[in-house]
Design a protein around this motif. Structure first.
Motif, PDB file in Angstrom:
ATOM      1  N   PRO A   1       0.796  -1.234   0.000  1.00 51.87           N
ATOM      2  CA  PRO A   1       0.000   0.000   0.000  1.00 51.87           C
ATOM      3  C   PRO A   1       0.825   1.278   0.000  1.00 51.87           C
ATOM      4  O   PRO A   1       0.481   2.237  -0.689  1.00 51.87           O
ATOM      5  CB  PRO A   1      -0.825  -0.121   1.293  1.00 51.87           C
ATOM      6  N   LYS A   2       1.908   1.306   0.753  1.00 53.46           N
ATOM      7  CA  LYS A   2       2.693   2.545   0.856  1.00 53.46           C
ATOM      8  C   LYS A   2       3.250   2.950  -0.500  1.00 53.46           C
ATOM      9  O   LYS A   2       3.332   4.135  -0.837  1.00 53.46           O
ATOM     10  CB  LYS A   2       3.831   2.360   1.862  1.00 53.46           C
ATOM     11  N   TYR A   3       3.632   1.964  -1.312  1.00 55.17           N
ATOM     12  CA  TYR A   3       4.170   2.242  -2.639  1.00 55.17           C
ATOM     13  C   TYR A   3       3.055   2.628  -3.612  1.00 55.17           C
ATOM     14  O   TYR A   3       3.162   3.623  -4.346  1.00 55.17           O
ATOM     15  CB  TYR A   3       4.927   1.028  -3.161  1.00 55.17           C
ATOM     16  N   LEU A   4       1.960   1.863  -3.624  1.00 52.54           N
ATOM     17  CA  LEU A   4       0.896   2.084  -4.598  1.00 52.54           C
ATOM     18  C   LEU A   4       0.086   3.346  -4.304  1.00 52.54           C
ATOM     19  O   LEU A   4      -0.384   4.019  -5.228  1.00 52.54           O
ATOM     20  CB  LEU A   4      -0.034   0.869  -4.649  1.00 52.54           C
ATOM     21  N   LEU A   5      -0.087   3.679  -3.042  1.00 52.63           N
ATOM     22  CA  LEU A   5      -0.854   4.868  -2.694  1.00 52.63           C
ATOM     23  C   LEU A   5      -0.040   6.146  -2.845  1.00 52.63           C
ATOM     24  O   LEU A   5      -0.595   7.223  -3.076  1.00 52.63           O
ATOM     25  CB  LEU A   5      -1.368   4.762  -1.251  1.00 52.63           C
ATOM     26  N   GLY A   6       1.268   6.024  -2.722  1.00 52.11           N
ATOM     27  CA  GLY A   6       2.101   7.213  -2.765  1.00 52.11           C
ATOM     28  C   GLY A   6       1.986   7.989  -1.462  1.00 52.11           C
ATOM     29  O   GLY A   6       1.217   7.633  -0.557  1.00 52.11           O
ATOM     30  N   LYS A   7       2.737   9.070  -1.389  1.00 46.88           N
ATOM     31  CA  LYS A   7       2.775   9.861  -0.156  1.00 46.88           C
ATOM     32  C   LYS A   7       1.406  10.443   0.182  1.00 46.88           C
ATOM     33  O   LYS A   7       0.932  10.349   1.317  1.00 46.88           O
ATOM     34  CB  LYS A   7       3.804  10.981  -0.301  1.00 46.88           C
ATOM     35  N   ASP A   8       0.735  11.036  -0.820  1.00 43.56           N
ATOM     36  CA  ASP A   8      -0.555  11.693  -0.569  1.00 43.56           C
ATOM     37  C   ASP A   8      -1.645  10.681  -0.215  1.00 43.56           C
ATOM     38  O   ASP A   8      -2.439  10.905   0.703  1.00 43.56           O
ATOM     39  CB  ASP A   8      -0.983  12.490  -1.804  1.00 43.56           C
ATOM     40  N   GLY A   9      -1.695   9.570  -0.949  1.00 41.32           N
ATOM     41  CA  GLY A   9      -2.714   8.559  -0.688  1.00 41.32           C
ATOM     42  C   GLY A   9      -2.551   7.909   0.667  1.00 41.32           C
ATOM     43  O   GLY A   9      -3.530   7.678   1.383  1.00 41.32           O
ATOM     44  N   PHE A  10      -1.299   7.625   1.033  1.00 43.27           N
ATOM     45  CA  PHE A  10      -1.032   7.002   2.328  1.00 43.27           C
ATOM     46  C   PHE A  10      -1.408   7.952   3.462  1.00 43.27           C
ATOM     47  O   PHE A  10      -2.011   7.539   4.460  1.00 43.27           O
ATOM     48  CB  PHE A  10       0.438   6.611   2.418  1.00 43.27           C
ATOM     49  N   ALA A  11      -1.086   9.240   3.290  1.00 44.89           N
ATOM     50  CA  ALA A  11      -1.412  10.231   4.315  1.00 44.89           C
ATOM     51  C   ALA A  11      -2.922  10.405   4.446  1.00 44.89           C
ATOM     52  O   ALA A  11      -3.443  10.603   5.549  1.00 44.89           O
ATOM     53  CB  ALA A  11      -0.764  11.561   3.971  1.00 44.89           C
ATOM     54  N   HIS A  12      -3.635  10.310   3.321  1.00 47.71           N
ATOM     55  CA  HIS A  12      -5.091  10.461   3.344  1.00 47.71           C
ATOM     56  C   HIS A  12      -5.756   9.327   4.120  1.00 47.71           C
ATOM     57  O   HIS A  12      -6.729   9.557   4.852  1.00 47.71           O
ATOM     58  CB  HIS A  12      -5.621  10.486   1.902  1.00 47.71           C
ATOM     59  N   LEU A  13      -5.245   8.106   3.993  1.00 46.64           N
ATOM     60  CA  LEU A  13      -5.878   6.950   4.629  1.00 46.64           C
ATOM     61  C   LEU A  13      -5.352   6.666   6.036  1.00 46.64           C
ATOM     62  O   LEU A  13      -6.018   5.993   6.813  1.00 46.64           O
ATOM     63  CB  LEU A  13      -5.673   5.703   3.762  1.00 46.64           C
ATOM     64  N   ASP A  14      -4.173   7.111   6.336  1.00 49.15           N
ATOM     65  CA  ASP A  14      -3.565   6.791   7.628  1.00 49.15           C
ATOM     66  C   ASP A  14      -4.399   7.365   8.778  1.00 49.15           C
ATOM     67  O   ASP A  14      -4.748   8.553   8.756  1.00 49.15           O
ATOM     68  CB  ASP A  14      -2.147   7.369   7.657  1.00 49.15           C
ATOM     69  N   PRO A  15      -4.780   6.579   9.818  1.00 45.80           N
ATOM     70  CA  PRO A  15      -4.446   5.154   9.999  1.00 45.80           C
ATOM     71  C   PRO A  15      -5.480   4.237   9.327  1.00 45.80           C
ATOM     72  O   PRO A  15      -6.665   4.555   9.292  1.00 45.80           O
ATOM     73  CB  PRO A  15      -4.520   4.993  11.510  1.00 45.80           C
ATOM     74  N   PHE A  16      -4.992   3.109   8.821  1.00 42.14           N
ATOM     75  CA  PHE A  16      -5.881   2.107   8.242  1.00 42.14           C
ATOM     76  C   PHE A  16      -5.391   0.716   8.623  1.00 42.14           C
ATOM     77  O   PHE A  16      -4.270   0.550   9.115  1.00 42.14           O
ATOM     78  CB  PHE A  16      -5.960   2.252   6.715  1.00 42.14           C
ATOM     79  N   VAL A  17      -6.236  -0.274   8.400  1.00 41.28           N
ATOM     80  CA  VAL A  17      -5.899  -1.662   8.720  1.00 41.28           C
ATOM     81  C   VAL A  17      -5.515  -2.375   7.431  1.00 41.28           C
ATOM     82  O   VAL A  17      -6.372  -2.596   6.564  1.00 41.28           O
ATOM     83  CB  VAL A  17      -7.084  -2.399   9.387  1.00 41.28           C
ATOM     84  N   PRO A  18      -4.238  -2.731   7.250  1.00 39.34           N
ATOM     85  CA  PRO A  18      -3.842  -3.448   6.032  1.00 39.34           C
ATOM     86  C   PRO A  18      -4.202  -4.933   6.129  1.00 39.34           C
ATOM     87  O   PRO A  18      -3.975  -5.567   7.154  1.00 39.34           O
ATOM     88  CB  PRO A  18      -2.318  -3.254   5.993  1.00 39.34           C
ATOM     89  N   ILE A  19      -4.779  -5.463   5.064  1.00 33.04           N
ATOM     90  CA  ILE A  19      -5.165  -6.874   5.012  1.00 33.04           C
ATOM     91  C   ILE A  19      -4.490  -7.508   3.793  1.00 33.04           C
ATOM     92  O   ILE A  19      -4.820  -7.180   2.651  1.00 33.04           O
ATOM     93  CB  ILE A  19      -6.692  -7.060   4.905  1.00 33.04           C
ATOM     94  N   SER A  20      -3.556  -8.403   4.039  1.00 36.23           N
ATOM     95  CA  SER A  20      -2.840  -9.056   2.940  1.00 36.23           C
ATOM     96  C   SER A  20      -3.695 -10.170   2.339  1.00 36.23           C
ATOM     97  O   SER A  20      -4.307 -10.961   3.063  1.00 36.23           O
ATOM     98  CB  SER A  20      -1.521  -9.648   3.454  1.00 36.23           C
ATOM     99  N   VAL A  21      -3.728 -10.210   1.000  1.00 38.37           N
ATOM    100  CA  VAL A  21      -4.413 -11.296   0.280  1.00 38.37           C
ATOM    101  C   VAL A  21      -3.328 -12.125  -0.410  1.00 38.37           C
ATOM    102  O   VAL A  21      -2.834 -11.745  -1.477  1.00 38.37           O
ATOM    103  CB  VAL A  21      -5.418 -10.757  -0.759  1.00 38.37           C
ATOM    104  N   PRO A  22      -2.919 -13.240   0.188  1.00 34.34           N
ATOM    105  CA  PRO A  22      -1.828 -14.042  -0.384  1.00 34.34           C
ATOM    106  C   PRO A  22      -2.321 -14.957  -1.499  1.00 34.34           C
ATOM    107  O   PRO A  22      -3.528 -15.068  -1.745  1.00 34.34           O
ATOM    108  CB  PRO A  22      -1.355 -14.863   0.813  1.00 34.34           C
ATOM    109  N   ASN A  23      -1.383 -15.598  -2.177  1.00 30.60           N
ATOM    110  CA  ASN A  23      -1.747 -16.649  -3.125  1.00 30.60           C
ATOM    111  C   ASN A  23      -2.347 -17.827  -2.367  1.00 30.60           C
ATOM    112  O   ASN A  23      -2.301 -17.882  -1.134  1.00 30.60           O
ATOM    113  CB  ASN A  23      -0.524 -17.096  -3.924  1.00 30.60           C
TER     114      ASN A  23
END
Length: 387
Positions: free
Chosen positions: A318-340
């Motif tokens: 998320p930190k890479y895909l959202l970028g600085k602005d997107g990450f700041a907009h959502l922070d704090p959030f709950v990251p949920i990993s979807v593995p293979n």
């Protein structure tokens, strides 16, 4: 002496035949047990728990038409579901984690944001679909953007906004989304308490007065396409107020949310200049709903590399895909990993394909397909697809 040897030989052959029969019967029983374990009879997502993990459940056809008629399921998955003559979703850990959290959330507190992330093809959209189905059965008002990349990369039409200077409207896409919203929430929009909080003036003759049913605002955007984008933004604002007042619970979901923060869209001004997503009228409404300054709601988003179609991406986090602005907009959030797929999930998926007569079994098939696909759900589906 010869007769006794002949008797012993016959007994030995008989014993071996009996042993082979018992072994083959045991193997057959084991296969039948395995084939019956990949599918659950509990098709109500409200009752799904960790006991149902790795099993498929059948989505009721009526629910599917209400929720996913205008998007929400990947096209390749929809084609497969049409071929199988049923829509089945696998119950996976990420969806169950979010569902369990929703069950225990204090809705009087600010809205909790969840972000699903994972490698391409790991199943983020289908996990999101499972969560949407759960909330639908729990009478949540659903605000769902099936795939944001379609707005920012493949919009059907764009024009200068008539209500906000310097902004661009995607009116045809906005009208299609309003129809999607109406279809998903038909059962709730008839509630007399779900109404507008203020007057909305469109022209000298067109006004949506305060106290009008929310469905009237939706219909206005569908019938008067030139106002569709503005209607969608106002709708998001009205929903936020209704939820905060405790009139309804709201689920906000956007698939490919990171596209809101990627500057290189395929939306252009009249001078053929690229429009930043924050200058697209629709963006305002959904960024507003994805804040945490309201309650009685929950926000479930996905971030995906495909949403921005950029080459040489180095991470799916998320930190890479959202970028600085997107990450700041959502922070704090709950990251949920979807593995293979895990080994159990892979076997369950292959058993489902075999039950549907989609693949023909052969010795060592599980190991071979696991190796070739890397346990990636999308790759596995493509490998098993017809030539």
């Amino acid at each position: 002496m010869l007769k006794s040897v002949e008797t012993i030989f016959k007994r030995t052959i008989s014993h071996k035949k009996t042993r082979v029969f018992l072994l083959s019967t045991a193997a057959q029983t084991k296969n039948e047990e395995r084939l019956s374990s990949f599918r659950t009879t509990e098709n109500d997502p409200v009752k799904h728990t960790t006991d149902h993990l790795s099993q498929f459940y059948k989505v009721d056809e009526k629910d599917k038409k209400s929720l996913f008629l205008y998007g929400g399921l990947p096209k390749s998955f929809q084609l497969q579901a049409k071929t199988f003559n049923e829509t089945c979703l696998m119950i996976r850990q990420p969806a169950i984690d979010i569902i369990n959290c929703i069950k225990s959330i204090d809705f009087s507190k600010p809205a909790v944001r969840f972000v699903l992330y994972g490698e391409m093809g790991s199943g983020k959209s289908l996990s999101l679909a499972h969560v949407i189905h759960y909330c639908f059965r729990n009478n949540f008002l659903i605000v769902h953007v099936p795939w944001l990349g379609n707005w920012m990369r493949r919009c059907q039409e764009y024009s200068n906004s008539e209500t906000k200077e310097g902004f661009v409207d995607l009116n045809i896409d906005a009208a299609a989304w309003l129809l999607h919203f109406k279809t998903q929430n038909t059962h709730l929009l008839s509630n007399p308490d779900i109404k507008t909080s203020e007057d909305h003036v469109w022209s000298k003759r067109e006004v949506t007065p305060a106290g009008s049913p929310l469905s009237e605002l939706v219909e206005h955007g569908i019938n008067r396409v030139k106002y569709a984008s503005t209607c969608a933004v106002i709708l998001c604002d009205e929903i936020k107020k209704l939820s905060t007042q405790g009139v309804c619970k709201t689920l906000v979901t956007v698939d490919g949310y990171n596209a809101f923060f990627y500057p290189n869209t395929r939306v252009y001004t009249e001078k053929k200049e690229v429009v930043h997503p924050h200058k697209v009228t629709l963006t305002e409404g959904f960024l507003n709903l994805s804040k945490f300054d309201w309650n009685n709601g929950v926000v479930v988003l996905t971030v995906d590399e495909i949403a921005i179609a950029e080459k040489d991406q180095i991470s799916h986090l998320p930190k890479y895909l959202l970028g600085k602005d997107g990450f700041a907009h959502l922070d704090p959030f709950v990251p949920i990993s979807v593995p293979n797929y895990s080994k159990k999930e892979l076997l369950s998926c292959l058993d489902y394909y075999r039950e549907r007569k989609w693949v023909r079994p052969f010795e060592g098939q599980d190991e071979e397909l696991s190796f070739v696909s890397g346990n990636n759900p999308y790759k596995l589906m493509n490998i098993c697809a017809p030539l």
